[in-house]
Design an enzyme around this catalytic site. Structure first.
Site, PDB file in Angstrom:
ATOM      1  N   GLU A 163       0.830  -1.216   0.000  1.00  0.00           N
ATOM      2  CA  GLU A 163       0.000   0.000   0.000  1.00  0.00           C
ATOM      3  C   GLU A 163       0.858   1.257   0.000  1.00  0.00           C
ATOM      4  O   GLU A 163       0.357   2.369  -0.111  1.00  0.00           O
ATOM      5  CB  GLU A 163      -0.915   0.014   1.226  1.00  0.00           C
ATOM      6  CG  GLU A 163      -1.917  -1.118   1.208  1.00  0.00           C
ATOM      7  CD  GLU A 163      -2.714  -1.215   2.498  1.00  0.00           C
ATOM      8  OE1 GLU A 163      -2.938  -0.173   3.150  1.00  0.00           O
ATOM      9  OE2 GLU A 163      -3.096  -2.351   2.856  1.00  0.00           O
ATOM     10  N   HIS A 223      10.047   8.379  11.015  1.00  0.00           N
ATOM     11  CA  HIS A 223      10.698   8.455   9.700  1.00  0.00           C
ATOM     12  C   HIS A 223      11.495   9.743   9.573  1.00  0.00           C
ATOM     13  O   HIS A 223      11.269  10.695  10.316  1.00  0.00           O
ATOM     14  CB  HIS A 223       9.641   8.392   8.585  1.00  0.00           C
ATOM     15  CG  HIS A 223       8.733   9.589   8.539  1.00  0.00           C
ATOM     16  ND1 HIS A 223       7.680   9.767   9.427  1.00  0.00           N
ATOM     17  CD2 HIS A 223       8.716  10.683   7.733  1.00  0.00           C
ATOM     18  CE1 HIS A 223       7.074  10.904   9.163  1.00  0.00           C
ATOM     19  NE2 HIS A 223       7.674  11.489   8.141  1.00  0.00           N
TER      20      HIS A 223
END
Lengths: 446, 446
Positions: free
Chosen positions: B85, B197
């Site tokens: 995804e 991240h």
């Protein structure tokens, strides 16, 4: 440790023949335009325009400042009647009157101190200086709950005149090199007091941003013979205009819905403004702040008056042109901006200008005074004040209008629940100051 | 309009013989020091140091990012198992393994696009450019709830190695002039995804901030023959050090508790770092982020790697020195910063460094693995995991420890109430994932 390259570089080299400029015409139907960069020639920095695909420009909203300050309704040292608890007054408007409209006072927590030795000339090799400077507060209204946008054009103009009068007092100090006038609205924009106020910070140095701005304007002037602000093209970027000013979204706006208010005639110093122009500016400023408040959900914002240093050599008068920059706080500052100084702006200036040009600002409660609406002198029943035939385009408009009506009548409306906002009649649960009055009714037509 | 001057200018001229420098020695008892200015020679800008009189440096806390993101515990496209995804992968670490530790992928909402025509040379008169650039995300862990500071020094080092490997792939692209590596932690620092991240933004231009930094470093080099970063004096400003790096609060820090991590040996480009140094950096970075989290209440923060442009003429190698800047978000940006570029910093660098040098970071749950603590394989009773003889200096430490223990055991601890935190035993109401378990007990000695 081994790594695998899964086509990263190859994909980098994939080319598209689509022009990234198909997006910058305001009526473009392209919903997913390519990003592009524009250079801000005033500050000589690149801005990355990368549209937020999850929303249209008109969907941008800030986090309202309305409920962010718990002390917003309590009297404070800036309120009329509390002058003795406040820091020393420098002057008030009108002169010597108990019922003042504006006061200029010393900042309670000054960034720089008027009580340390003055600096006159800073040797360029110095890296530490005494913190001499003047930090004043301009209290814009005697009433705690008044916001700047609720004042009349003339009252806002008087705030600008107060800035000018204070600057004229500071100009003779040879140690002051630059004066920054600014306003922080909302706690997250740096406002520590909710009572509406602006600030004047007189600095012993010319800040790097200011000298860079002047230097870039000078380069443009030597290349073209023209002032870069006088030359601004504003057809697609224009929002509003008045006799002496116009407002626009700059071509390379660093922030979404950033607005500049620019004097039509070339003028290097803000403090050269006369009273007539200041009152005209008051009207355009009010219109602009109302548009920000209604369109962007009363967000935190800052405005800054960018002017010229006080003691130039005269050559800067040709290329320097003062203006006001208004920055609504809608997106966070990220590592890109902190690292590179390149801002990423998710809203194209042309799109922001179109939205701001077209937004309908409903008539504010204050304006009703001037068109025959007079609030009841003995307050018993407010249903009349809360009845209108006005058609509101959105729920936010309606709620803001209800709050403004409350403010007009001397109390704060806290809307706890509202039902039927899509129908022609809607019902509110209102908390008025601390008295809860349920089921106030207001008519609304579609 | 008339105005009255109530001694404003006279007061400006009042002089004090107190040295504004009495405050900058770290052990000064002066609780109300005068402000002063320091010049940041790297960016050539003045910073105003004006201490917040309402709190001591050690009282500074940020608004914790812990509960700001409602989706923080839901799996997302960055989680292991959701690769299909996610945006296309560029590489993963380790190579080709299903159980990856780090992935570098295309940014889902890139600021610049790799799919528009590449720019090679930008004519200086251009003010609009196609938005070519590479914007990647480095997913730092496969586990959604892992924060960077919870990884091991080696794991954090591997994130730095991933940056370096990706940069090496981008260097051959002649159109890329500068690469900004940065991290946004927390929504108000610009993180749109809560899964930990970092980002790599490869730009087709050299940003003005970067060219100004290089130019100022060059000036210093030509005046002194030395690199200005190699010459940093850090006795009072030092926080921690490792084999190849040290961390300090810069002398003219723009932000309270701003930290720089600097390589000991002169090095212009971050991507010249080798793996051994990267793992060493991982340890110091972990220590620094833990100190920020514990001392400043897990605030939003950004870090930026400041390196040299990719394709210099070679002269910049002598004066350019890369470093990491970490900025915890503790104070709002106001009109002063936006207008002048001069930041107002309420915490003296020496004071911030002292606090950060002395803060005791309690042992994290993760570290227990390496010292013999093994979580139960069949989870029935967690009382043992929540029992400790450790003495926590503050309530925040204790609560953060409890959360870390939960995370270690694979669930999220939401502390609804805690009682008796000042006593030797304290009781929590815990919500564990969605099962409420009341009255978990944990021993605590003072």
């Amino acid at each position: 440790m081994r790594t695998k390259t899964v086509g990263g570089k190859k994909r980098c080299l994939t080319l598209s023949t689509t022009s990234p400029f198909s997006s910058i015409t305001p009526d473009s139907d392209d919903e997913d335009p390519n990003p592009h960069l524009r250079k801000d020639i005033i500050w000589n920095r690149w801005v990355i325009f990368s549209q937020d695909r999850t929303k249209k420009p008109c969907d941008f909203k800030g986090k309202s400042t309305f409920n962010t300050n718990p002390s917003r309704n309590k009297p404070c040292i800036f309120c009329i009647g509390y002058e003795d608890e406040c820091t020393p007054e420098i002057f008030r408007v009108p002169f010597d009157e108990l019922n003042w409209k504006i006061r200029v006072v010393e900042h309670p927590y000054p960034a720089l101190s008027r009580y340390v030795p003055e600096l006159h000339n800073v040797p360029p090799e110095d890296t530490v200086l005494d913190g001499f400077g003047i930090h004043d507060v301009v209290i814009e209204s005697p009433v705690h709950s008044d916001q700047l946008l609720e004042l009349s054009p003339r009252e806002i103009g008087e705030v600008f005149v107060a800035f000018i009068n204070r600057i004229h007092e500071l100009v003779p100090l040879g140690s002051i090199k630059y004066i920054q006038v600014f306003k922080n609205h909302g706690a997250s924009a740096g406002a520590s007091m909710s009572h509406s106020h602006s600030q004047i910070l007189a600095l012993p140095i010319i800040p790097t941003n200011v000298s860079a701005r002047l230097s870039n304007m000078k380069d443009f002037f030597y290349q073209t013979g023209k002032c870069c602000i006088c030359e601004i093209q504003h057809e697609d970027l224009l929002i509003d205009s008045s006799t002496y000013f116009f407002s626009l979204v700059p071509f390379a706006a660093s922030y979404p819905f950033e607005i500049w208010i620019i004097p039509r005639n070339h003028s290097p110093h803000f403090h050269e403004l006369d009273a007539e122009m200041a009152f005209d500016l008051g009207g355009l400023m009010r219109q602009t702040l109302r548009k920000i408040s209604f369109q962007l959900n009363n967000p935190p914002f800052n405005f800054m008056i960018h002017t010229s240093p006080l003691h130039g050599d005269g050559t800067e008068l040709a290329y320097s042109h003062w203006f006001i920059q208004i920055v609504p706080q809608l997106v966070p500052t990220t590592g890109v901006e902190l690292g590179t100084g390149c801002h990423v702006n998710p809203v194209l200036p042309e799109d922001a200008a179109k939205v701001l040009r077209e937004v309908i600002v409903p008539v504010f409660a204050h304006d009703r005074r001037t068109i025959g609406f007079s609030p009841p002198s003995k307050i018993v029943d407010y249903s009349e004040a809360f009845t209108t035939k006005e058609v509101f385009p959105t729920r936010e408009y309606l709620l803001n209008w209800a709050r403004a009506i409350g403010r007009e009548n001397g109390f704060t409306v806290i809307i706890q629940r509202s039902t039927g906002v899509a129908a022609t009649t809607c019902t509110f649960d209102l908390e008025i100051n601390s008295i809860v009055s349920g089921g106030e009714k207001k008519r609304r037509r579609r």
